[in-house]
Design an enzyme around this catalytic site. Structure first.
Site, PDB file in Angstrom:
ATOM      1  N   GLU A   1       0.819  -1.210   0.000  1.00 14.36           N
ATOM      2  CA  GLU A   1       0.000   0.000   0.000  1.00 14.36           C
ATOM      3  C   GLU A   1       0.856   1.266   0.000  1.00 14.36           C
ATOM      4  OE1 GLU A   1      -0.418  -2.621   1.962  1.00 14.36           O
ATOM      5  OE2 GLU A   1      -2.317  -3.420   1.223  1.00 14.36           O
TER       6      GLU A   1
ATOM      7  N   HIS B   1     -11.646  -5.753   8.752  1.00 15.17           N
ATOM      8  CA  HIS B   1     -12.411  -5.560   7.515  1.00 15.17           C
ATOM      9  C   HIS B   1     -13.641  -4.722   7.815  1.00 15.17           C
ATOM     10  CE1 HIS B   1      -9.964  -9.136   6.593  1.00 15.17           C
ATOM     11  NE2 HIS B   1     -10.032  -8.741   5.336  1.00 15.17           N
TER      12      HIS B   1
END
Ligand SMILES: Cc1ncc(C[n+]2csc(CCOP(=O)(O)OP(=O)(O)O)c2C)c(N)n1
Ligand SMILES: Cc1ncc(C[n+]2csc(CCOP(=O)(O)OP(=O)(O)O)c2C)c(N)n1
Ligand SMILES: [Mg+2]
Ligand SMILES: [Mg+2]
Lengths: 325, 407, 325, 407
Positions: A60, A130
């Protein structure tokens, strides 16, 4: 008009933008041929080629570093972070680099063409990693724009504006609504202005404020309250940074009461900023304390997800507390 | 041994097999330093023929000399309290200047902070250097960053950012765009051997290899990251040996040797632009100065060590070469140096008298347009300064007079 | 007692802790032989050896990853991030890992022995990247403790508590005061409790709240206000997370007025959290809106540092506004 | 060529020099895969002699068989909506089990998420597996994380964390402490070839080499990171070739070959513990299942490709070996498998009936003690649930009855 879910609406906005502007790229983990784990980018690589729509390695900080560089060259740069929970390895590139690029260079350089798309939020049995809604982590960063759609129609219009904006944006996509939010969405291009909250429903007794998937929750709570004759004004903030103080102030000047609801933990969340500002702007008009209905101050749990969430019942109770104060 | 079974693997490896249980040694690769000039500025016997023409050579030399003078003068200015901070290029002038000289003007430069020589080579004016260091209203960066954080859109020199390593994946993304634009440009990305430990290094190099971005990663291995010696920074053979891990060509070069650096970077640039591939270059030199004006190296290394390297001066070495070539005249050189000294002194005096940027610049460029909340914060601040002008001497005078004029 | 500056006080706390407990390590960029760029760890490597006090490679995410692992083994782990501006590459390791280690494992594992020391704050001509006060970025993270000393004495006592705490802490050191804050500091070990704000000075007209270096600023402003007969109560929050709501509430119930001052930009800073909570807890007792005197919503500038900062004059003006509301 | 001048450099490089301008090739290193068993489970001619005793072999086999059954059953349970999520080890059972078998019990395991076989080898009970997957009150993790996020202090198995790569520098720090403790223990750190792209990989490996931490980095190169093939993940020769960049010994091994994995990891463990040094091990296998129960590989790879690899089953291969050794009996094996199936089914049924953790567990373990603000949030929540019990069926009954009892 066509019926689209939020994923299709997002896909449509991306497709139109890439069609219009050859100097644009879409990339991230699994966004290429596969079209992303949620399939938001599906079909784009086929349409625009592997050079403009591609998978990146799993890094990322690299995605965002690469994105900053490409945007600095003037490319319309649309990077995906697969889950907002995984945006933190890129935190330095976003907070120290993206946000400060124009300022530190005296406007010699900028990354205004950058959009970061990322699915956020809970309610999908995703547990700690999540489910997070990390907007508050970015809201303390001058230079960024933070944008949240609440449904498919808003998603396409807001994303189009994000792509056309000359300042960098993080576009937070409520993944709980990806397929659940279905509505009429024009096939052609349209845009919805950034920096403007929307009064979704007028009301006179109390103002309810949220953004993204949480708007649905306050709407549900408002419906319950209306049953008891409490008239709720519902505001979708839409842009969390820089936020539309004026619309919220005007609403609270009218109703005298405000509840802000967010998915994220209460402490130091963005609801706190809104509360702090509004108590100052509307001090003499407030008839009860501004309340925040938020996630608990814990990591996002799995087995107790229902209990943890700022659901419509908790908002409804807060409405009653506020009105009966 | 070749392959023992015939399943094609999707694991992206060279699929030969072995039956012997053995480690690949941590020393399996050892990369020599490419050299052309010896310490005295003479070509080594057997050295490759230089392709550097006289004009380029003299421009490189002039740049190195200029930067040396600038660095000396600005460090002195810092010591006198005239500027708050400074960083010298001392010992690495050849590595930086000759690498910049091997590029084309359209190529983008991503620097770390010790590469003022690359910017000088591109033609950044003495005034521009000064104005940045004095954070005055003529600074292209509008006085926002600490001294030495230069940047120039016109000269394709990305504004310096203090967080280390962040420019590495940025250079990859930028170069990827240059490839798509198809105009034969590339990027160079400088960083120290210390910064090469950052996660962004790994990200930037791996992505450049995978996405085939024409970027030259120029690692300045100068032995130290502030006080930390290279031996406490990594255990492999320098930075160059990491290239193979990324599937990237690499080369190591003597960073004190302007000719060698120039040839290596030229070859790398050719290769990168022709093949759309990154190249990793490691320059070996010594950070002869303190890390910055805030640092005192006596806390971590000996004067002896420094003296040893002081003799290995890249400018002196290149000067000998130029003298031997008959391209430089000693007397003229002395005169030129005196002139530069005077110019630098004059520019410094002029620059330090220029005002700080107007107060408005505090809130511009956060966004393309000043948003309402910042406009409000600015107005409040202005009123506050008008009330307490003595407390804000840098900006008060102008605001008060502007406000009076407006009345 | 001895006269010590804050660096010496910190060094003393570290030295005592390492002396007491062999299973402890101190590490970070340049902290070894050199003793750190500010020399807070000077002499420690000589005393405790290279295995327990050492330089790391230049990689903040690695420092914090390494620290999480070492702390999980039960080592007292004291990691330095050279400047708080450079803590962001480690954001994922801190926010997703450190903070959630105990919770996600159901207490099978924890990193409670971890202390992250980092110099923060402005006023030293450091520009964008040597001036930031990033506490708000961490304050939204359940599981972390955030602690700020305001002077040398506090630094040693609080750091000792941080080291002994069974929950991870970020210890933010006000670098502007490293040498400037000199005072009597016991040579022997002592501790100051975490989670407790301190009423530094009693007062009746208005409460002023800050933490770290900013306490000095509100004290200066209070001195000006007292000249005009305004009695100020001064609170040093000391622990920003989890914060001592009770002490602040009690003060505001008494004074009816509150100003919170922080170095960081105003929007979504921790002052906003305090304001949001206090307006709720003290709604009927507030005589004027809670005000925040903070940095501007821009990156930290160099040439305009003086103008940017939340200085005593700005706080003083806010006091007058509040009292005259 | 040796050194051309005699200045000792502090740059931490092998200081030989060269006069020829040449890149180090991106293919300068190529690392073969170590093998012992061929696809049919026969020892290759010339293979090294196995040091794995019968007991260990059977335990490895039993573990692999157990995990295969568990995975099948839990995936089915996910499909039936009984659990929300699952991840299979399919195709990598040998790599994970045999590597775990080469360790000592005191060694710490840092896994990514696909290493349930290592935990099973250590003796994690079937009930423990089930309770975690059902997030019930007997889950050691107290029902907080998604299925498959196992952890056990007792078994030295660090609780799984979803963010990729974070465990890599953690393993380094942990192993560093193990070295200081001096009890001859080390850590193993598993990660996928995808996760090896993260910055934390670079940080963890470099620090392990520099700080001499006894950690085994076990890269599971299984060809895919969700949909992304290894060819879009890196351009070098797999992961093993990065070892040299860190100055670390490395080895590549056929991950379908339990014997080869076992020998390689045993050698690596010995080396690591004896020398206090890390070793990088790369296992080559194929992720035969979907990435997770949320994934459908038909979107990115062909059935043909999958079929090709289905035949290359690590369990079948090892089983043939055991049969050839006369260590296993086919009939008994079938019987054992049936028994396991039944045990798994029974355990599943038991486990799914166990209640979720008590509501208090929502706020414990955020800190060592529940701080006042969380205690307040908990009390409010409890009152709220008592008011709306139907809305919170998982916890309401117990709260309401507890509250009534208390009255
Ligand atoms: C992310 C980050 N961490 C730490 C620092 C502080 N810092 C500035 S320069 C430096 C050393 C850099 O060494 P190296 O990369 O070798 O470059 P050199 O100074 O030798 O040219 C450090 C630690 C920083 N600027 N950014
Ligand atoms: C930091 C982070 N980014 C993204 C993800 C989402 N994600 C989960 S698994 C995965 C692929 C991992 O591939 P690899 O490391 O090769 O392991 P494998 O699944 O093949 O065993 C991704 C992208 C994540 N969990 N964490
Ligand atoms: Mg260096
Ligand atoms: Mg994989």
């Amino acid at each position: 008009m066509a019926k689209m879910n939020m994923l299709q609406a997002i896909n449509s906005a991306l497709s139109i933008a890439m069609e219009e502007n050859k100097r644009s790229c879409v990339f991230g983990e699994d966004v290429g041929h596969f079209g992303g784990v949620f399939r938001a980018t599906s079909g784009l690589q086929e349409k625009f080629g592997k050079e403009r729509v591609f998978n990146t390695p799993l890094v990322e900080q690299g995605i965002m570093g690469f994105a900053n560089g490409l945007a600095a060259l003037g490319y319309t740069t649309i990077a995906e972070i697969q889950f907002a929970d995984y945006i933190f390895p890129a935190f330095d590139q976003i907070v120290n680099e993206t946000a400060k690029f124009r300022y530190r260079s005296g406007n010699e350089f900028n990354v205004g063409n950058l959009v970061i798309r990322t699915p956020y939020g809970g309610g999908i049995a995703g547990g700690l990693y999540h489910s997070q809604s990390p907007e508050a982590y970015f809201a303390h960063t001058p230079g960024l724009q933070l944008v949240f759609p609440r449904n498919a129609y808003q998603a396409k219009g807001l994303l189009t504006s994000c792509i056309e904006s000359n300042d960098p944006v993080i576009f937070f996509e409520p993944k709980r609504l990806y397929r659940a939010s279905v509505g009429e969405v024009p096939e052609e291009k349209y845009s919805i202005p950034l920096g403007k909250a929307e009064v979704v429903k007028q009301g006179s007794d109390i103002s309810l404020l949220a953004w993204g998937a949480q708007v649905e929750i306050i709407e549900k709570a408002a419906a319950m309250a209306e049953q008891e004759g409490i008239s709720c004004e519902i505001i979708d903030l839409r842009t969390v940074l820089p936020w539309d103080v004026e619309t919220v102030v005007n609403s609270v000047l009218k109703t005298g009461r405000l509840i802000v609801s967010q998915e994220a933990p209460v402490t130091a969340g963005f609801a706190s900023e809104i509360s702090a500002t509004i108590q100052q702007e509307c001090f003499l008009h407030l008839e009860s304390p501004i309340d925040r209905v938020c996630g608990l101050d814990t990591p996002y749990p799995l087995a107790h997800e229902k209990e943890y969430m700022a659901d419509h019942l908790k908002v409804y109770e807060a409405i009653k507390r506020s009105v009966n104060y | 041994m070749g392959k023992l079974n015939n399943i094609d693997n999707p694991n992206n490896i060279n699929s030969s097999d072995t039956l012997s249980l053995e480690f690949v040694s941590e020393h399996a690769l050892s990369i020599p330093s490419f050299k052309m000039l010896d310490a005295s500025g003479k070509m080594y016997k057997g050295a490759m023929k230089s392709t550097m023409d006289k004009k380029t050579a003299l421009r490189i030399y002039a740049t190195m000399r200029f930067v040396r003078v600038l660095d000396e003068r600005m460090l002195a200015a810092q010591r006198q309290g005239r500027i708050s901070f400074y960083m010298q290029c001392l010992g690495e002038e050849a590595a930086v200047t000759a690498s910049a000289a091997a590029l084309e003007d359209k190529d983008m430069i991503f620097a770390q902070y010790r590469e003022q020589a690359a910017l000088a080579y591109r033609g950044f004016s003495l005034e521009n250097f000064m104005n940045q260091n004095f954070s005055n209203e003529k600074d292209l960066g509008k006085g926002r960053q600490m001294p030495i954080h230069y940047g120039s859109k016109e000269l394709n020199y990305m504004t310096i950012s203090s967080p280390l390593g962040t420019q590495i994946p940025q250079a990859t993304g930028y170069a990827y765009g240059q490839k798509l634009d198809g105009e034969g440009a590339c990027s160079i990305c400088y960083f120290g051997e210390g910064a090469a430990s950052e996660g962004d290094f790994h990200a930037g190099l791996n992505m450049a290899a995978v996405h085939k971005a024409p970027v030259l990663f120029f690692a300045r291995n100068n032995g130290y990251a502030i006080s930390t010696p290279a031996s406490e920074q990594f255990k492999g053979d320098g930075i160059a040996c990491r290239g193979v891990g990324y599937g990237m060509k690499a080369i190591r070069v003597d960073g004190v040797d302007a000719l060698a650096v120039y040839e290596a970077v030229k070859m790398a640039r050719d290769y990168a632009v022709t093949n759309n591939e990154p190249v990793l270059i490691e320059s070996i030199a010594y950070r002869l100065a303190a890390h910055s004006s805030s640092d005192d190296p006596s806390g971590y290394r000996s004067k002896d060590e420094e003296e040893n390297f002081r003799e290995n001066c890249p400018i002196a070495r290149f000067k000998s070469y130029l003298l031997k070539q008959g391209w430089l005249d000693e007397a003229q050189d002395e005169k030129a140096k005196d002139e530069i000294r005077q110019q630098v002194l004059d520019a410094l005096k002029t620059s330090e008298k220029i005002e700080v940027p107007a107060l408005e610049e505090l809130v511009t460029d956060v966004y393309e347009q000043v948003p309402p909340h910042l406009q409000r914060q600015y107005e409040q601040l202005k009123q506050h300064i008008i009330k307490y002008p003595e407390a804000y001497p840098a900006t008060a005078a102008r605001i008060v007079s502007n406000t009076q004029e407006a009345k």
